[in-house]
Write a protein that holds these residues in place. Structure first.
Motif, mmCIF file in Angstrom:
data_model
loop_
_atom_site.group_PDB
_atom_site.id
_atom_site.type_symbol
_atom_site.label_atom_id
_atom_site.label_comp_id
_atom_site.label_asym_id
_atom_site.label_seq_id
_atom_site.Cartn_x
_atom_site.Cartn_y
_atom_site.Cartn_z
ATOM 1 N N TYR A 21 0.805 -1.225 0.000
ATOM 2 C CA TYR A 21 0.000 0.000 0.000
ATOM 3 C C TYR A 21 0.837 1.275 0.000
ATOM 4 O O TYR A 21 0.291 2.366 -0.123
ATOM 5 N N VAL A 22 2.149 1.143 0.101
ATOM 6 C CA VAL A 22 2.998 2.332 0.186
ATOM 7 C C VAL A 22 2.939 3.151 -1.099
ATOM 8 O O VAL A 22 2.683 4.368 -1.069
ATOM 9 N N LEU A 23 3.179 2.522 -2.234
ATOM 10 C CA LEU A 23 3.200 3.265 -3.498
ATOM 11 C C LEU A 23 1.821 3.806 -3.876
ATOM 12 O O LEU A 23 1.714 4.983 -4.277
ATOM 13 N N PRO A 24 0.733 3.023 -3.787
ATOM 14 C CA PRO A 24 -0.585 3.603 -4.081
ATOM 15 C C PRO A 24 -0.937 4.794 -3.191
ATOM 16 O O PRO A 24 -1.487 5.798 -3.666
ATOM 17 N N VAL A 25 -0.629 4.692 -1.888
ATOM 18 C CA VAL A 25 -0.913 5.809 -0.986
ATOM 19 C C VAL A 25 -0.080 7.028 -1.363
ATOM 20 O O VAL A 25 -0.581 8.170 -1.374
ATOM 21 N N LEU A 26 1.191 6.807 -1.711
ATOM 22 C CA LEU A 26 2.053 7.917 -2.117
ATOM 23 C C LEU A 26 1.522 8.576 -3.391
ATOM 24 O O LEU A 26 1.549 9.806 -3.524
ATOM 25 N N GLU A 27 1.030 7.772 -4.327
ATOM 26 C CA GLU A 27 0.454 8.327 -5.559
ATOM 27 C C GLU A 27 -0.760 9.201 -5.260
ATOM 28 O O GLU A 27 -0.905 10.302 -5.832
ATOM 29 N N ILE A 28 -1.643 8.743 -4.373
ATOM 30 C CA ILE A 28 -2.827 9.524 -4.024
ATOM 31 C C ILE A 28 -2.439 10.815 -3.311
ATOM 32 O O ILE A 28 -3.019 11.887 -3.564
ATOM 33 N N VAL A 29 -1.425 10.755 -2.432
ATOM 34 C CA VAL A 29 -0.976 11.947 -1.711
ATOM 35 C C VAL A 29 -0.412 12.978 -2.685
ATOM 36 O O VAL A 29 -0.732 14.183 -2.600
ATOM 37 N N LEU A 30 0.421 12.540 -3.612
ATOM 38 C CA LEU A 30 1.002 13.463 -4.592
ATOM 39 C C LEU A 30 -0.083 14.046 -5.496
ATOM 40 O O LEU A 30 -0.067 15.243 -5.818
ATOM 41 N N LEU A 31 -1.042 13.206 -5.908
ATOM 42 C CA LEU A 31 -2.144 13.696 -6.735
ATOM 43 C C LEU A 31 -2.981 14.719 -5.972
ATOM 44 O O LEU A 31 -3.366 15.760 -6.528
ATOM 45 N N ALA A 32 -3.263 14.430 -4.717
ATOM 46 C CA ALA A 32 -4.040 15.364 -3.904
ATOM 47 C C ALA A 32 -3.323 16.705 -3.770
ATOM 48 O O ALA A 32 -3.959 17.774 -3.830
ATOM 49 N N ALA A 33 -2.013 16.676 -3.607
ATOM 50 C CA ALA A 33 -1.239 17.919 -3.504
ATOM 51 C C ALA A 33 -1.368 18.744 -4.780
ATOM 52 O O ALA A 33 -1.533 19.972 -4.734
ATOM 53 N N LEU A 34 -1.309 18.083 -5.922
ATOM 54 C CA LEU A 34 -1.454 18.787 -7.194
ATOM 55 C C LEU A 34 -2.862 19.355 -7.359
ATOM 56 O O LEU A 34 -3.036 20.484 -7.843
ATOM 57 N N MET A 35 -3.860 18.572 -6.959
ATOM 58 C CA MET A 35 -5.243 19.022 -7.101
ATOM 59 C C MET A 35 -5.527 20.222 -6.208
ATOM 60 O O MET A 35 -6.290 21.123 -6.583
ATOM 61 N N VAL A 36 -4.940 20.258 -5.023
ATOM 62 C CA VAL A 36 -5.148 21.384 -4.119
ATOM 63 C C VAL A 36 -4.428 22.636 -4.636
ATOM 64 O O VAL A 36 -4.986 23.739 -4.626
ATOM 65 N N ALA A 37 -3.211 22.465 -5.109
ATOM 66 C CA ALA A 37 -2.408 23.611 -5.544
ATOM 67 C C ALA A 37 -2.851 24.164 -6.893
ATOM 68 O O ALA A 37 -2.804 25.383 -7.115
ATOM 69 N N ASN A 38 -3.264 23.290 -7.796
ATOM 70 C CA ASN A 38 -3.636 23.716 -9.150
ATOM 71 C C ASN A 38 -4.734 22.783 -9.668
ATOM 72 O O ASN A 38 -4.484 21.892 -10.476
ATOM 73 N N PRO A 39 -5.992 22.975 -9.198
ATOM 74 C CA PRO A 39 -7.032 21.969 -9.409
ATOM 75 C C PRO A 39 -7.672 21.940 -10.791
ATOM 76 O O PRO A 39 -8.218 20.902 -11.175
ATOM 77 N N PHE A 40 -7.645 23.015 -11.526
ATOM 78 C CA PHE A 40 -8.448 23.081 -12.744
ATOM 79 C C PHE A 40 -7.605 22.947 -14.010
ATOM 80 O O PHE A 40 -7.478 21.873 -14.569
ATOM 81 N N ARG A 41 -7.019 24.018 -14.453
ATOM 82 C CA ARG A 41 -6.223 23.972 -15.676
ATOM 83 C C ARG A 41 -4.733 23.944 -15.342
ATOM 84 O O ARG A 41 -4.277 24.663 -14.439
ATOM 85 N N VAL A 42 -3.986 23.142 -16.099
ATOM 86 C CA VAL A 42 -2.542 23.026 -15.867
ATOM 87 C C VAL A 42 -1.857 24.146 -16.655
ATOM 88 O O VAL A 42 -1.451 23.968 -17.808
ATOM 89 N N ASP A 43 -1.775 25.303 -16.054
ATOM 90 C CA ASP A 43 -1.244 26.470 -16.755
ATOM 91 C C ASP A 43 -0.266 27.283 -15.922
ATOM 92 O O ASP A 43 0.121 28.379 -16.306
ATOM 93 N N ARG A 44 0.120 26.761 -14.754
ATOM 94 C CA ARG A 44 1.058 27.478 -13.878
ATOM 95 C C ARG A 44 2.430 26.839 -13.953
ATOM 96 O O ARG A 44 2.605 25.680 -13.605
#
Length: 229
Positions: free
Chosen positions: A50-73
């Motif tokens: 479960y280490v890698l799947p959890v790490l993937e979700i954490v990294l994805l969540a960080a991206l969604m919080v910081a830049n949730p809509f368009r990837v333009d930053r």
């Protein structure tokens, strides 16, 4: 590259600054990858499964919080997190593929149904993982493409070669890289999208090699199991 549009000169979208694409297709791909990883048996994943799947979700969540809509930053931090997520997904997929090959070569007894399910999950993860790689690296990534900070592409799509046949606002999105990954995984070679840079050629070669090994070994063992049943 330029094209004529009703008597005026129009610069294709992939060569100029745009709004950037939505993040959700790539985010959905990560979620599907995690689901496929969790479907694999314990013998086909790292020991701490479960280490890698959890790490993937954490990294994805960080991206969604910081830049949730368009990837333009264009941000060094966001870029680092995006690349880290891509590396973790690729590492997890490669790890499972190696474990599968080792077990098949080692002669481990696996039922045909289980073998085909595992092979399909790893094959599907391979498609999504490399789609993310191509999407993240082509011309510096989605944010750099939106800013048009790099002129020369790493992948040449058909719409770039014949812009008169495409909408003037066309530019490659995640779906285009997913198609590229799928065709490379099934044909084991480029189809209508050509790799231009050396890194693109090498990564496509690695993906095709993984897919070929998984397909050949899984199908051969499944046929052998069914034949001896």
């Amino acid at each position: 590259m330029q094209m004529k549009d009703e008597g005026t000169t129009h610069r294709p979208a992939w060569l100029r600054r745009t709004r950037g694409e939505h993040r959700w297709p790539a985010a959905l791909a990560v979620v599907v990858v995690v689901v496929l990883q969790l479907m694999l048996p314990d013998s086909m994943v790292p020991q701490a499964r479960y280490v890698l799947p959890v790490l993937e979700i954490v990294l994805l969540a960080a991206l969604m919080v910081a830049n949730p809509f368009r990837v333009d930053r264009e941000s060094t931090v966001l870029r680092g997190v995006s690349l880290a997520l891509t590396v973790v997904v690729g590492l997890s997929n490669g790890w499972s593929a190696v474990l599968l090959v080792l077990q098949l070569v080692g002669g481990r007894s696996v039922g045909a149904a289980e073998l085909l399910e595992v092979g399909a999950a790893i094959w599907g993860t391979n498609v999504l993982a490399f789609a993310m790689v191509y999407w993240e690296l082509d011309r510096g990534g989605p944010a750099a493409r939106a800013a048009a900070s790099r002129t020369y592409p790493d992948f040449l799509f058909a719409q770039m070669q014949t812009p008169e046949l495409a909408h003037p606002d066309w530019e490659p999105y995640f779906a285009d890289y997913l198609y590229l990954s799928f065709t490379n995984t099934t044909a084991f070679s480029p189809t209508d999208v050509l790799p231009l840079s050396r890194w693109a050629k090498m990564i496509m070669m690695i993906q095709a090699a993984i897919a070929l090994a998984v397909v050949v070994l899984v199908v051969a063992r499944a046929v052998n199991v069914l034949g001896s049943a």
